[in-house]
Scaffold this motif. Structure first.
Motif, short mmCIF file in Angstrom:
data_model
loop_
_atom_site.label_atom_id
_atom_site.label_comp_id
_atom_site.label_asym_id
_atom_site.label_seq_id
_atom_site.Cartn_x
_atom_site.Cartn_y
_atom_site.Cartn_z
N LEU A 156 0.85 -1.18 0.00
CA LEU A 156 0.00 0.00 0.00
C LEU A 156 0.89 1.24 0.00
CD1 LEU A 156 -2.94 1.11 0.27
CD2 LEU A 156 -2.51 1.23 2.74
N HIS A 157 0.72 2.08 -1.03
CA HIS A 157 1.49 3.32 -1.13
C HIS A 157 0.55 4.49 -0.89
CE1 HIS A 157 4.72 1.31 -3.90
NE2 HIS A 157 4.63 0.77 -2.71
N CYS A 158 0.87 5.32 0.09
CA CYS A 158 0.03 6.46 0.47
C CYS A 158 0.63 7.73 -0.12
CB CYS A 158 -0.06 6.57 1.99
SG CYS A 158 -0.67 5.06 2.78
N VAL A 159 -0.18 8.47 -0.87
CA VAL A 159 0.28 9.66 -1.59
C VAL A 159 -0.53 10.86 -1.14
CG1 VAL A 159 0.72 10.67 -3.86
CG2 VAL A 159 0.76 8.19 -3.58
N PHE A 160 0.16 11.95 -0.80
CA PHE A 160 -0.54 13.19 -0.47
C PHE A 160 0.34 14.36 -0.87
CE2 PHE A 160 -2.49 16.31 2.58
CZ PHE A 160 -3.72 16.33 1.96
N HIS A 161 -0.16 15.20 -1.80
CA HIS A 161 0.65 16.28 -2.33
C HIS A 161 0.69 17.49 -1.42
CE1 HIS A 161 1.31 14.35 -6.15
NE2 HIS A 161 0.04 14.05 -6.20
N LYS A 162 -0.45 17.80 -0.81
CA LYS A 162 -0.48 18.99 0.03
C LYS A 162 0.19 18.70 1.36
CE LYS A 162 -3.72 21.89 -0.25
NZ LYS A 162 -4.98 22.64 -0.07
N THR A 163 0.60 19.76 2.05
CA THR A 163 1.15 19.59 3.37
C THR A 163 0.09 18.95 4.24
OG1 THR A 163 2.41 21.59 3.02
CG2 THR A 163 2.24 20.80 5.28
N HIS A 170 -7.50 -3.22 8.71
CA HIS A 170 -7.95 -4.01 7.57
C HIS A 170 -6.81 -4.68 6.80
CE1 HIS A 170 -12.13 -2.72 7.92
NE2 HIS A 170 -11.70 -1.47 8.10
N CYS A 171 -5.64 -4.07 6.76
CA CYS A 171 -4.54 -4.60 5.94
C CYS A 171 -3.63 -5.46 6.80
CB CYS A 171 -3.78 -3.46 5.28
SG CYS A 171 -4.82 -2.37 4.28
N VAL A 172 -4.11 -6.62 7.19
CA VAL A 172 -3.41 -7.46 8.15
C VAL A 172 -2.25 -8.24 7.52
CG1 VAL A 172 -5.39 -7.68 9.67
CG2 VAL A 172 -5.13 -9.28 7.75
N LYS A 173 -2.14 -8.24 6.20
CA LYS A 173 -1.04 -8.95 5.52
C LYS A 173 -0.05 -7.98 4.87
CE LYS A 173 -3.96 -12.95 4.42
NZ LYS A 173 -4.51 -13.80 3.32
N LEU A 174 -0.13 -6.72 5.23
CA LEU A 174 0.68 -5.69 4.56
C LEU A 174 2.17 -5.90 4.82
CD1 LEU A 174 -0.01 -3.18 2.85
CD2 LEU A 174 0.28 -1.82 4.92
N GLU A 175 2.94 -5.98 3.74
CA GLU A 175 4.39 -6.15 3.83
C GLU A 175 5.16 -4.93 3.36
OE1 GLU A 175 5.47 -9.65 1.72
OE2 GLU A 175 4.33 -11.01 3.03
N GLU A 176 4.53 -4.10 2.51
CA GLU A 176 5.21 -2.94 1.96
C GLU A 176 4.33 -1.71 2.12
OE1 GLU A 176 7.47 -3.01 -1.91
OE2 GLU A 176 5.75 -1.81 -2.53
N LEU A 177 4.92 -0.65 2.68
CA LEU A 177 4.21 0.61 2.89
C LEU A 177 4.99 1.72 2.21
CD1 LEU A 177 1.96 2.26 4.39
CD2 LEU A 177 3.63 2.55 6.24
N GLY A 178 4.29 2.54 1.42
CA GLY A 178 4.90 3.70 0.79
C GLY A 178 4.35 4.98 1.41
N LEU A 179 5.22 5.92 1.73
CA LEU A 179 4.81 7.23 2.26
C LEU A 179 5.38 8.29 1.35
CD1 LEU A 179 5.42 6.67 6.09
CD2 LEU A 179 3.27 6.43 4.82
N TYR A 180 4.52 8.92 0.54
CA TYR A 180 4.95 9.91 -0.44
C TYR A 180 4.25 11.23 -0.12
CZ TYR A 180 6.06 5.48 -2.73
OH TYR A 180 6.52 4.23 -3.00
#
Length: 486
Positions: A337-344, A368-378
């Protein structure tokens, strides 16, 4: 003994540094490189080249080198020319709509003694031309008809990338007739729709037209959707809890997609199970087998574009952000799951509250994401580090991918990002094994200004690398050399 064609293809691909995969990587494609820097002309000029390649900048130069090399190899002799044709035509880029008729004629030209048309060799089409029809709706409709005809000439097409630069006050120019993307081959595996920026004047696609496209392309594996226009009837169905999935059949091959919030209630019928109307979702979520009626059974990777939640929106929601439909029904399958947010992250809300509302998404992700292995913070990384994950712990995450969305160097923002990596990551991601800086530009900035960032780099080296054994890598998977120099 003659060399098999497969070996020749491998030789030519190696010589031209041409990868075999046609699909653009969504992890490097978070909206335009200039989206967070409105008005930067240099960034806008760089948009098309970055859009075409969807790779770090060094890959842009590699791609140009590959094209020149393929042309030179094709000119050696007739035999090599015939072997190079599939490589020359596998990826076509339309950069000017005035060339669309000439391109169509080129693709209708027979090759290999008339046995094949050149259009049959194309696997990926990038339509990155800028709108030259202005706001003339009739001209835009004619252009879409031309694009529709162009797509019919590509029976083996796997990837389409469409750049939307049509500013028509947010409306759809064609009130009737089929969606032009419906003409794409049933073999299509990846669709990427990119809006020029986030202005409200850009053309939006009616929801039902987009549904017709999805229902007509069962081979899709990757979906980057446009901004959709919700029909009034659908709007009221969502508000009344009556909406149902519009998909006629499960999209069994889809493994990755981009999530945008469709409605203020965060309900998107697209992700509801078939026949979910009137069912108890709590029972569905808590049961061990909730695959019944699943319209995206193999979904594993989601890029989640956080929505803007200002004070007025939060007041309408009574201060509580609803759980998106996709997380509620499909989060248990996600491994990335990669999370993207442009604004501050705090610029809309911290003047009214202590915690930005976007942090409410992370407890949902943890639940909900109990099998999450990769997290993106952008993010833009202008807030204090603690505001990003809040108090959420994600124990299953092994890989963190991180980047700054803003193009320009600001030492304060990079200090915040690196401080988060050094001080907060292991607390919130106790199972972490890797940190990857996915943007090559970030790595160049950090290396160039490492004296200004020395304190944060020393903390990363000591706490993550030496004490915890976490690998810190660049976009190519190489260990960051400047950490050892701190």
């Amino acid at each position: 003994m003659a060399i098999p064609p497969e070996i020749w293809e491998l030789i030519f691909r190696t010589a031209a540094s041409t990868p075999g995969s046609m699909a653009p990587p969504l992890e490097n494609f978070h909206y335009h490189y200039f989206a967070a820097d409105t008005g930067q002309r240099r960034a806008r000029r760089a948009f098309v080249s970055n859009l075409i390649n969807l790779h770090p900048q060094s890959h842009v130069y590699k791609d140009r080198f590959a094209k020149k090399t393929k042309l030179r190899l094709a000119s050696v002799c007739k035999e090599w020319h015939n072997m190079m044709l599939p490589l020359l035509f596998e990826h076509i880029i339309l950069q000017d709509f005035d060339d669309i008729d000439a391109l169509a004629k080129l693709l209708e030209k027979p090759v290999f003694g008339g046995a094949t048309l050149q259009g049959e060799l194309v696997q990926r089409l990038d339509i990155v031309a800028r709108n030259n029809r202005g706001s003339n709706l009739e001209g835009i409709r004619d252009l879409f008809s031309q694009i529709s005809h162009l797509l019919t000439l590509l029976p083996r097409l796997k990837v389409v990338l469409f750049h939307n630069s049509f500013r028509v006050n947010g409306i759809w120019p064609s009130s009737d007739g089929p969606f032009f993307l419906n003409s794409a081959s049933k073999t299509l595996e990846s669709i990427v729709w990119v809006d020029d920026d986030k202005e409200w004047t850009l053309m939006k696609v009616p929801w039902l037209l987009w549904v017709s496209f999805l229902n007509g392309h069962p081979s899709l594996k990757s979906i980057h959707p446009p901004h959709l226009e919700i029909e009034r009837e659908l709007h009221w169905q969502i508000c009344d809890g009556e909406a149902q999935t519009p998909l006629s059949e499960p999209l069994t091959k889809v493994t990755q997609l981009l999530l945008r919030i469709l409605h203020a209630a965060h309900t998107d019928p697209m992700f509801l199970p078939c026949g979910s109307h009137g069912r108890d979702n709590t029972v569905l979520l808590e049961s061990e087998d909730n695959s019944e009626g699943d319209m995206f059974p193999n979904l594993r990777h989601v890029t989640f574009e956080f929505c803007i939640l200002g004070p007025m929106a939060m007041e309408m929601l009574d201060g509580v952000v609803p759980t998106p439909t996709l997380l509620e029904h499909h989060g248990h399958k996600l491994t990335s799951l990669h999370c993207v947010f442009h604004k501050t992250a705090d610029e809309d809300f911290l003047a009214y509250n202590d915690v930005p509302p976007q942090t409410q998404f992370f407890p949902m992700i943890a639940r909900h994401c109990v099998k999450l292995e990769e997290l993106g913070l952008y993010f833009n990384w202008k807030s204090v580090p603690s505001t990003y994950l809040g108090n959420t712990t994600l124990p299953t995450v092994k890989r963190l991918k991180i980047r700054r969305m803003n193009r320009h160097f600001r030492v304060g923002a990079y200090k915040i990002m690196l401080h988060f990596v050094a001080e907060s990551v292991l607390l919130r991601l106790p199972g972490l094994e890797e940190v990857v800086f996915v943007c090559e530009r970030d790595v160049r900035y950090i290396r160039r200004y490492q004296e200004d960032l020395r304190g944060e780099l020393v903390s990363i080296q000591r706490r993550l690398v030496l004490e915890s054994g976490v690998r810190v890598l660049d976009s190519e998977g190489r260990t960051l050399d400047f950490l050892h120099a701190t």
